[in-house]
Scaffold this motif. Structure first.
Motif, PDB file in Angstrom:
ATOM      1  N   THR A   1     -53.210 -38.998  73.994  1.00  0.00           N
ATOM      2  CA  THR A   1     -52.947 -38.389  75.292  1.00  0.00           C
ATOM      3  C   THR A   1     -52.765 -39.460  76.357  1.00  0.00           C
ATOM      4  OG1 THR A   1     -54.260 -36.451  74.703  1.00  0.00           O
ATOM      5  CG2 THR A   1     -53.846 -36.796  77.038  1.00  0.00           C
ATOM      6  N   ARG A   2     -53.680 -40.392  76.413  1.00  0.00           N
ATOM      7  CA  ARG A   2     -53.602 -41.425  77.450  1.00  0.00           C
ATOM      8  C   ARG A   2     -52.355 -42.291  77.287  1.00  0.00           C
ATOM      9  NH1 ARG A   2     -59.081 -44.021  79.112  1.00  0.00           N
ATOM     10  NH2 ARG A   2     -59.382 -41.850  79.701  1.00  0.00           N
ATOM     11  N   SER A   3     -51.989 -42.610  76.056  1.00  0.00           N
ATOM     12  CA  SER A   3     -50.791 -43.433  75.858  1.00  0.00           C
ATOM     13  C   SER A   3     -49.546 -42.679  76.320  1.00  0.00           C
ATOM     14  CB  SER A   3     -50.654 -43.901  74.407  1.00  0.00           C
ATOM     15  OG  SER A   3     -50.367 -42.847  73.533  1.00  0.00           O
TER      16      SER A   3
ATOM     17  N   HIS B   1     -42.965 -55.325  84.599  1.00  0.00           N
ATOM     18  CA  HIS B   1     -43.997 -55.845  83.707  1.00  0.00           C
ATOM     19  C   HIS B   1     -45.203 -54.917  83.791  1.00  0.00           C
ATOM     20  CE1 HIS B   1     -41.560 -59.357  84.676  1.00  0.00           C
ATOM     21  NE2 HIS B   1     -42.045 -59.944  83.597  1.00  0.00           N
ATOM     22  N   TRP B   2     -45.833 -54.671  82.657  1.00  0.00           N
ATOM     23  CA  TRP B   2     -46.992 -53.793  82.677  1.00  0.00           C
ATOM     24  C   TRP B   2     -47.896 -54.076  81.485  1.00  0.00           C
ATOM     25  CZ3 TRP B   2     -47.959 -50.313  78.696  1.00  0.00           C
ATOM     26  CH2 TRP B   2     -46.898 -50.107  77.816  1.00  0.00           C
ATOM     27  N   VAL B   3     -49.136 -53.630  81.640  1.00  0.00           N
ATOM     28  CA  VAL B   3     -50.119 -53.706  80.561  1.00  0.00           C
ATOM     29  C   VAL B   3     -51.126 -52.583  80.779  1.00  0.00           C
ATOM     30  CG1 VAL B   3     -51.642 -55.316  81.796  1.00  0.00           C
ATOM     31  CG2 VAL B   3     -51.694 -55.249  79.291  1.00  0.00           C
ATOM     32  N   SER B   4     -51.634 -52.065  79.683  1.00  0.00           N
ATOM     33  CA  SER B   4     -52.716 -51.086  79.724  1.00  0.00           C
ATOM     34  C   SER B   4     -53.964 -51.747  79.167  1.00  0.00           C
ATOM     35  CB  SER B   4     -52.348 -49.863  78.881  1.00  0.00           C
ATOM     36  OG  SER B   4     -53.464 -49.005  78.747  1.00  0.00           O
ATOM     37  N   ILE B   5     -55.088 -51.561  79.871  1.00  0.00           N
ATOM     38  CA  ILE B   5     -56.375 -52.096  79.415  1.00  0.00           C
ATOM     39  C   ILE B   5     -57.312 -50.903  79.221  1.00  0.00           C
ATOM     40  CG2 ILE B   5     -58.229 -53.731  79.858  1.00  0.00           C
ATOM     41  CD1 ILE B   5     -56.448 -54.872  82.144  1.00  0.00           C
ATOM     42  N   ASP B   6     -57.884 -50.786  78.018  1.00  0.00           N
ATOM     43  CA  ASP B   6     -58.695 -49.609  77.721  1.00  0.00           C
ATOM     44  C   ASP B   6     -59.666 -49.911  76.590  1.00  0.00           C
ATOM     45  OD1 ASP B   6     -59.465 -46.792  77.172  1.00  0.00           O
ATOM     46  OD2 ASP B   6     -57.677 -46.328  78.349  1.00  0.00           O
TER      47      ASP B   6
ATOM     48  N   LEU C   1     -49.007 -47.919  72.395  1.00  0.00           N
ATOM     49  CA  LEU C   1     -48.434 -48.805  73.403  1.00  0.00           C
ATOM     50  C   LEU C   1     -48.286 -50.226  72.870  1.00  0.00           C
ATOM     51  CD1 LEU C   1     -50.702 -47.655  76.382  1.00  0.00           C
ATOM     52  CD2 LEU C   1     -48.377 -46.870  75.864  1.00  0.00           C
ATOM     53  N   LYS C   2     -47.147 -50.834  73.171  1.00  0.00           N
ATOM     54  CA  LYS C   2     -46.930 -52.241  72.809  1.00  0.00           C
ATOM     55  C   LYS C   2     -47.692 -53.152  73.772  1.00  0.00           C
ATOM     56  CE  LYS C   2     -42.421 -51.840  70.681  1.00  0.00           C
ATOM     57  NZ  LYS C   2     -41.054 -52.298  70.646  1.00  0.00           N
ATOM     58  N   ASN C   3     -47.641 -52.857  75.043  1.00  0.00           N
ATOM     59  CA  ASN C   3     -48.268 -53.690  76.075  1.00  0.00           C
ATOM     60  C   ASN C   3     -49.698 -53.220  76.297  1.00  0.00           C
ATOM     61  OD1 ASN C   3     -45.544 -54.259  76.166  1.00  0.00           O
ATOM     62  ND2 ASN C   3     -45.487 -54.464  78.371  1.00  0.00           N
ATOM     63  N   PHE C   4     -50.530 -53.512  75.340  1.00  0.00           N
ATOM     64  CA  PHE C   4     -51.877 -52.966  75.350  1.00  0.00           C
ATOM     65  C   PHE C   4     -52.909 -54.041  75.025  1.00  0.00           C
ATOM     66  CE2 PHE C   4     -55.424 -51.045  72.956  1.00  0.00           C
ATOM     67  CZ  PHE C   4     -55.966 -50.296  73.990  1.00  0.00           C
TER      68      PHE C   4
ATOM     69  N   ASN D   1     -58.589 -47.284  71.592  1.00  0.00           N
ATOM     70  CA  ASN D   1     -57.563 -48.075  70.913  1.00  0.00           C
ATOM     71  C   ASN D   1     -56.224 -47.342  70.964  1.00  0.00           C
ATOM     72  OD1 ASN D   1     -55.962 -49.691  69.370  1.00  0.00           O
ATOM     73  ND2 ASN D   1     -57.326 -49.741  67.611  1.00  0.00           N
ATOM     74  N   MET D   2     -55.393 -47.770  71.893  1.00  0.00           N
ATOM     75  CA  MET D   2     -54.074 -47.144  72.074  1.00  0.00           C
ATOM     76  C   MET D   2     -52.952 -48.066  71.618  1.00  0.00           C
ATOM     77  SD  MET D   2     -54.689 -45.232  75.719  1.00  0.00           S
ATOM     78  CE  MET D   2     -54.446 -46.734  76.632  1.00  0.00           C
ATOM     79  N   SER D   3     -53.269 -49.011  70.736  1.00  0.00           N
ATOM     80  CA  SER D   3     -52.224 -49.896  70.252  1.00  0.00           C
ATOM     81  C   SER D   3     -51.200 -49.113  69.447  1.00  0.00           C
ATOM     82  CB  SER D   3     -52.816 -51.055  69.453  1.00  0.00           C
ATOM     83  OG  SER D   3     -53.779 -50.615  68.548  1.00  0.00           O
ATOM     84  N   GLU D   4     -50.025 -49.672  69.370  1.00  0.00           N
ATOM     85  CA  GLU D   4     -48.887 -49.003  68.746  1.00  0.00           C
ATOM     86  C   GLU D   4     -49.185 -48.618  67.300  1.00  0.00           C
ATOM     87  OE1 GLU D   4     -44.234 -49.763  69.166  1.00  0.00           O
ATOM     88  OE2 GLU D   4     -45.306 -51.411  68.220  1.00  0.00           O
TER      89      GLU D   4
END
Length: 190
Positions: free
Chosen positions: A121-123, A138-143, A162-165, A146-149
């Protein structure tokens, strides 16, 4: 524009602060009487506190990259953007958030699985924000979720994530974890 999609619990609000809001709520009720909805209390009573060292790391990232903050944490449900900005300021964060990701219901998800509901949901909420804000370069998610791709093992195709995680799996360290700051900055600089 550079953006950090920021979760709070397990990132800048660490396990040693969890439950502080319950004490604050109790104190508020003792002083002012019962409430029917937590939104009736001033915002400072609704949340746990941020870890001061985690805030320092976040501030270093903000200063070094010039990034803005978009709140992806579920804390967005309990305060207006203005209130959240005041809470950030009160806790020493040098930038107020510029927005919130929207809340997506699990019925809107493409691939619903109980065990990955929160992460998925969050991703998707972050991807939706990116779709509606093409000015983000440019962006990044910090959490701490685990929302990695995720890649489908059978088809080798993107499933969700997410790729940018950058993941902060240690709830007592959050953004202070060794190497996290550097990974975040890598996504935000050319």
């Amino acid at each position: 524009m550079k953006v950090i999609f920021l979760d709070h619990d397990g990132v800048i609000c660490l396990v040693n602060q969890w439950g502080g809001r319950l004490k604050k709520r109790k104190k508020y009720i003792e002083e002012y009487g019962n409430i029917t909805n937590d939104m009736e209390m001033p915002y400072e009573y609704r949340f746990d506190d941020f870890d001061s060292k985690a805030v320092s790391v976040l501030n270093n990232i903000l200063e070094e990259t010039g990034a803005e903050i978009v709140v992806s944490s579920d804390w967005k449900k309990w305060a207006t953007l203005e209130e959240m900005g005041e809470y950030y300021e009160k806790h020493g964060i040098i930038k107020k958030p510029i927005g919130y990701t929207t809340s997506i219901l699990k019925s809107d998800l493409k691939f619903y699985n109980y065990f990955t509901e929160l992460e998925e949901t969050r991703s998707y909420e972050i991807l939706e924000y990116l779709d509606t804000h093409p000015e983000i370069t440019h962006w990044v998610s910090i959490d701490d979720l685990n929302m990695s791709e995720r890649i489908d093992e059978d088809t080798n195709e993107y499933f969700w994530g997410l790729k940018n995680f950058v993941w902060t799996p240690y709830e007592d360290e959050g953004i202070k974890q060794s190497g996290v700051k550097e990974k975040v900055i890598e996504f935000l600089v050319d």
